[in-house]
Design a protein around this motif. Sequence first.
Motif, PDB file in Angstrom:
ATOM      1  N   PHE A   1     -35.706  47.128  35.369  1.00 36.26           N
ATOM      2  CA  PHE A   1     -36.258  48.611  35.926  1.00 36.26           C
ATOM      3  C   PHE A   1     -37.827  48.157  36.723  1.00 36.26           C
ATOM      4  CE2 PHE A   1     -38.261  52.399  36.916  1.00 36.26           C
ATOM      5  CZ  PHE A   1     -36.934  52.279  38.228  1.00 36.26           C
ATOM      6  N   ASP A   2     -37.601  47.196  37.835  1.00 34.97           N
ATOM      7  CA  ASP A   2     -38.785  46.766  38.844  1.00 34.97           C
ATOM      8  C   ASP A   2     -38.883  47.522  39.272  1.00 34.97           C
ATOM      9  OD1 ASP A   2     -40.928  44.710  39.103  1.00 34.97           O
ATOM     10  OD2 ASP A   2     -39.064  43.404  39.669  1.00 34.97           O
TER      11      ASP A   2
ATOM     12  N   ASN B   1     -37.384  44.024  47.978  1.00 29.56           N
ATOM     13  CA  ASN B   1     -35.825  42.515  48.109  1.00 29.56           C
ATOM     14  C   ASN B   1     -34.581  43.453  48.993  1.00 29.56           C
ATOM     15  OD1 ASN B   1     -34.309  40.704  48.072  1.00 29.56           O
ATOM     16  ND2 ASN B   1     -32.581  41.758  45.927  1.00 29.56           N
ATOM     17  N   PHE B   2     -35.152  44.792  49.044  1.00 32.46           N
ATOM     18  CA  PHE B   2     -34.523  45.593  50.130  1.00 32.46           C
ATOM     19  C   PHE B   2     -34.767  45.329  51.174  1.00 32.46           C
ATOM     20  CE2 PHE B   2     -34.728  49.931  51.935  1.00 32.46           C
ATOM     21  CZ  PHE B   2     -33.227  50.340  51.821  1.00 32.46           C
TER      22      PHE B   2
ATOM     23  N   TYR C   1     -39.884  38.721  46.359  1.00 31.08           N
ATOM     24  CA  TYR C   1     -38.174  39.678  46.683  1.00 31.08           C
ATOM     25  C   TYR C   1     -38.353  40.271  45.437  1.00 31.08           C
ATOM     26  CZ  TYR C   1     -37.698  38.388  51.377  1.00 31.08           C
ATOM     27  OH  TYR C   1     -38.515  37.134  52.338  1.00 31.08           O
ATOM     28  N   HIS C   2     -38.436  40.448  43.876  1.00 31.31           N
ATOM     29  CA  HIS C   2     -38.681  40.085  42.870  1.00 31.31           C
ATOM     30  C   HIS C   2     -36.793  40.134  42.584  1.00 31.31           C
ATOM     31  CE1 HIS C   2     -42.450  41.538  41.479  1.00 31.31           C
ATOM     32  NE2 HIS C   2     -42.707  41.584  42.827  1.00 31.31           N
TER      33      HIS C   2
ATOM     34  N   PRO D   1     -35.728  41.950  54.319  1.00 33.78           N
ATOM     35  CA  PRO D   1     -34.822  41.788  56.263  1.00 33.78           C
ATOM     36  C   PRO D   1     -36.508  41.839  56.774  1.00 33.78           C
ATOM     37  CG  PRO D   1     -33.922  42.837  55.414  1.00 33.78           C
ATOM     38  CD  PRO D   1     -34.536  42.863  54.312  1.00 33.78           C
ATOM     39  N   LEU D   2     -37.656  42.823  56.478  1.00 34.28           N
ATOM     40  CA  LEU D   2     -39.098  42.930  57.180  1.00 34.28           C
ATOM     41  C   LEU D   2     -40.155  41.532  57.039  1.00 34.28           C
ATOM     42  CD1 LEU D   2     -39.572  46.911  57.605  1.00 34.28           C
ATOM     43  CD2 LEU D   2     -38.886  45.090  59.006  1.00 34.28           C
ATOM     44  N   ILE D   3     -40.179  41.474  55.618  1.00 33.94           N
ATOM     45  CA  ILE D   3     -40.911  40.819  55.500  1.00 33.94           C
ATOM     46  C   ILE D   3     -40.063  38.873  55.097  1.00 33.94           C
ATOM     47  CG2 ILE D   3     -42.375  41.465  53.721  1.00 33.94           C
ATOM     48  CD1 ILE D   3     -40.996  41.777  51.528  1.00 33.94           C
ATOM     49  N   PRO D   4     -39.919  38.163  56.558  1.00 36.72           N
ATOM     50  CA  PRO D   4     -39.071  36.662  55.935  1.00 36.72           C
ATOM     51  C   PRO D   4     -40.403  36.114  55.345  1.00 36.72           C
ATOM     52  CG  PRO D   4     -39.279  37.355  58.853  1.00 36.72           C
ATOM     53  CD  PRO D   4     -40.139  38.874  57.417  1.00 36.72           C
ATOM     54  N   ALA D   5     -40.413  34.937  55.424  1.00 35.54           N
ATOM     55  CA  ALA D   5     -41.114  33.566  55.400  1.00 35.54           C
ATOM     56  C   ALA D   5     -42.064  33.783  56.320  1.00 35.54           C
ATOM     57  CB  ALA D   5     -40.262  32.657  55.129  1.00 35.54           C
ATOM     58  N   ALA D   6     -44.011  33.810  56.041  1.00 34.10           N
ATOM     59  CA  ALA D   6     -44.442  34.049  56.796  1.00 34.10           C
ATOM     60  C   ALA D   6     -44.975  34.970  57.452  1.00 34.10           C
ATOM     61  CB  ALA D   6     -44.613  32.931  58.513  1.00 34.10           C
ATOM     62  N   PHE D   7     -44.301  36.133  57.186  1.00 35.06           N
ATOM     63  CA  PHE D   7     -44.385  37.190  58.062  1.00 35.06           C
ATOM     64  C   PHE D   7     -45.921  38.045  57.777  1.00 35.06           C
ATOM     65  CE2 PHE D   7     -45.869  40.293  54.958  1.00 35.06           C
ATOM     66  CZ  PHE D   7     -45.492  39.748  53.619  1.00 35.06           C
TER      67      PHE D   7
END
Lengths: 91, 533, 417
Positions: B109-110, B116-117, B54-55, B120-126
Amino acid sequence: MFLINCPYCGERDQSEFSAGGEAHILRPKQPTELSDDQWAEYLFMRKNIKGVQFERWNHTHGCRKWFNMVRDTSNDKIHAVYKMGEKPPVK
Amino acid sequence: MSKNLRITNSKFIDQTSRISFKFDGKTLYGFKGDTLASALLANDIHLVGRSFKYHRPRGIMACGPEEPNAIVQVGSDASITEPNTRATEIELYEGLEASSQNCWPSVNFDIGAVNNFFSPLIPAAFYYKTFMWPANFWKLYEYFIRKSAGLGKSPTEPDKDIYDHRYLHCDVLVVGGGISGIIAAKIAAKNNFNTLLIDDKNILGGTTLFQENECFKINNSYSNEWLKKEIETLKSLKNLTIKTRTSLAAYHSYNYLLARENLTDHLDINEKKDKIRQRLWKIRAKKVIISTGAMERPLIFNNNDRPGIILSSSIKRYIDYYGVKCGQRISLFTNNDSAYEAAISLNNSGVIVNSVVDIRDKTNSLIVKQAENLGISISCDGVCLTLISKTNKILEFYLSNETLHRSKFKKIIKGESINLELPLKKGQNISGHICQGHVDYVSKVKKIKLIDKSYLMEFSANTKQKKSLIEKASILINGVSLTISKITKNGFEVWIIPHTYKLTNLSKLKMNSLVNIEVDILSKYVKKYFNEK
Amino acid sequence: MKNKYSIFSLIKNAFSYHENWQRAWRDPEPKKEYDAIIIGGGGHGLATAFYLAKKHNMTNIAVVEKGWIGGGNTGRNTTIIRSNYLWDASAGLYDHALKIWEGLSQELNYNVMFSQRGVMNLAHNLQDVRDLKRRTHANRLNGIDAVWLNTEEVKKFCPIINTSPDIRYPVLGGTLQRRAGTARHDAVAWGYARGADAMGVDIIQNCEVKGIKRNEDSVEGIETTKGFIKTKKIGVVAAGHSSVIANMVDLKLPLESKPLQALVSEPVKPIIDTVVMSNAVHAYVSQSDKGELVIGAGTDAYVSYTQRGSHDVVEGTLKAILELYPIFSRMKMLRQWGGIVDICPDASPIISKTHIKGLYFNCGWGTGGFKATPGSGDLFAHTIANDEPHKLNANFNINRFVSGDLVDEHGAAAVAH
């Protein structure tokens, strides 16, 4: 990394030894008289025990002699070592 | 240098020999004895990297091999660069170059932080659940997945350094040169056992090295001074070999252990040349004593991974050993006594300790009393709220179920005002959590009367609660300090002057409104005193 | 029916904080009786159950697993997939698997991350060159893609290899199978488990087989830590523990179970984009999608069920890696582990009936079983359902050790074990 007590040299690092597989497999006196099944049994079939196993080892980078070992393959604990031709010390 | 957070009385840092190093291309200064982490903190640098997926911003959280966050790339030369190195384990040397990992174009500034935003769409094991359509696009998806994965960068030229390995046999191997390891090694060697003592740090002594507190005396001397003498006697023992900068890497069967000894990593660039960099020790020991001590376990609350949130034991090491203040105002959140050691050390070095928030009800240990005597603010039964986000007008906090049950936040409604006590000054970075103090119970407003511009309010309290109430004593209502004017039949009364009324949410109170009550800490002690008598 | 996985299901579930996902598979108690039971919930066992249900309509079946699914060699291997084997029988078997891999994510609706980034096998001496060229020709005769690369082409395909002629084992060339690659091992086990479960297969974890009940020449059921379960067909897919199960029915197998170790480095940005294997120096390396260098070591020569091996073997492998890739010297290894591999004397597997009716064995995959997972499951399911082997696994019967019709793949193994 085992610490192996060579019956001739004493305790040495495992890296000095080579494993030689299951012990006490007798070579048939008359191979030509064996059936295919018996020959396969002698040549290929192994107990592959999970537990106490009798096996041969060679002190390759030491005295270069073969000897026997009693080892538990489920936890690698070495119970005994004995020379070729000797009776296993534990049963 | 934006701020210098170094104190001048550290015994372990040689402040006469200044060392220059580079972090993310910027030249900074530290001293001999520093780690990269302590030098960065001394330069008020907390943000040192970005997390894997999530940086999220990553800072320094610990002070040794347990560091999970401050992982950096060392060296810019293609043949000696080393990825994924803990800043807490790198001894500072002249010419050291280090940089942040997994961020582009810069750690501040990454671009990747957009993940991170989308979290919610990229949970564990998405990735098991998607990227399957259309089938032949997987190659393309995978290209981007691979690009975003990984932390540091592999070297691209062959390593020029020399490495070595050696065998070692001993009767007793002692792993860890703290107080217990030192004593174990001493006893073993004195009993004629061929003993090897190893420690990953550059100096023996563990955390006892800087344990200089009344509460931890050994044979009537401070434990650090006592230990110093023990270490001196160690050096005269015949059967003992001591290896510092040596960390255990593996423990195989039949007591076969591997340890890595660092020989040149701490030397200046031009001193390293033609020397063996590291040595692998292949140790066969008859007995092994593991005396590695313990690592502090982080407390669980939302966003506890953010820069500026540091283990209290590490804060203590940074201030007592490295002479580095982890901040200028520090709040401590704890469930045990060890944080009070950090609080006392900070206080002694002139750092403002906002408060120690302790989730326990009460403690009687000496160290806590010592902290109290120094005037350190302590909130028992405290609630730690985490600041999630800060926009122009809204501060967003995370409340756990436990928090909801214990405090009046359970009944809070939208638009209701709460009192905030900020441990922050305008312009400072929000680098951590804001702590609401303890809440003893929740009361209801029973009476509101306007008398000559001031308000007289009555709040409910049952018989048990009333025991800790004394007329003219202080009481905190929704965090506002007030004086009890009168104990009534069903509670107590307070006067609220116009200024207080105007500035706080007490003006919003109506009949039967709920408020958080925190009784006078003194009254608690008095009550306890009489109960025990 | 299971909810389908897709970007839309991800978005939908994001709104409920991912708390309402359907379980990927149930956790059932064993029934009293099944039409067939698979012993071993690794990739091969779960694939067998999946294809028994899907292709042979056998849905009243169970997979019993001593630990947790995919916790054995499925979760411990280095995930390499290829089919460039020398002999026709092996080529048929492994290419059958490779073809299933190519559509597996879609078949399972579970992304197994099959990544065809190529597998290159290096030659370091004249004999290697001859062997590998012969294998390339044999592969092409069997319709398997394989090309011979000279040293420059090797360097071009994988620039970080040290191709200097001055090293102890210089690179003289190599073969490349472009359709080969890697997959995500856990996903394979979980994808098959989810697929099998959806068709009614019971996956019973934490259930250890303690005995096999037989009535003269046929099986009647299994004794487990969760009680007796009746069945007429038992498929044993127990990998390193195959002999332990075989001993329950006094069957001896031509197997030895040995430790095999592997390790991964800390994750770094992409540095190697393919799989490179070297038999002579015994080193193979790839980079996972997570960024870790995935490195396989060799087997120890002794029997052990401990899932750990000796340090010498790992050290030897890393020395070989450093000879081929001197740039990796400063990479730190993150994890190291061992599995128990069941090795046949001819380095080929057994997918076979036994002399006991209703007892089938799928074992002997040695160090290279992962690549065959879908094919192995498909062919074993066929063998169990029809009580007859498929033509692709006919050569891999247990009787070959009596008849002498071995499938000797020692030479074609990617690394010498």
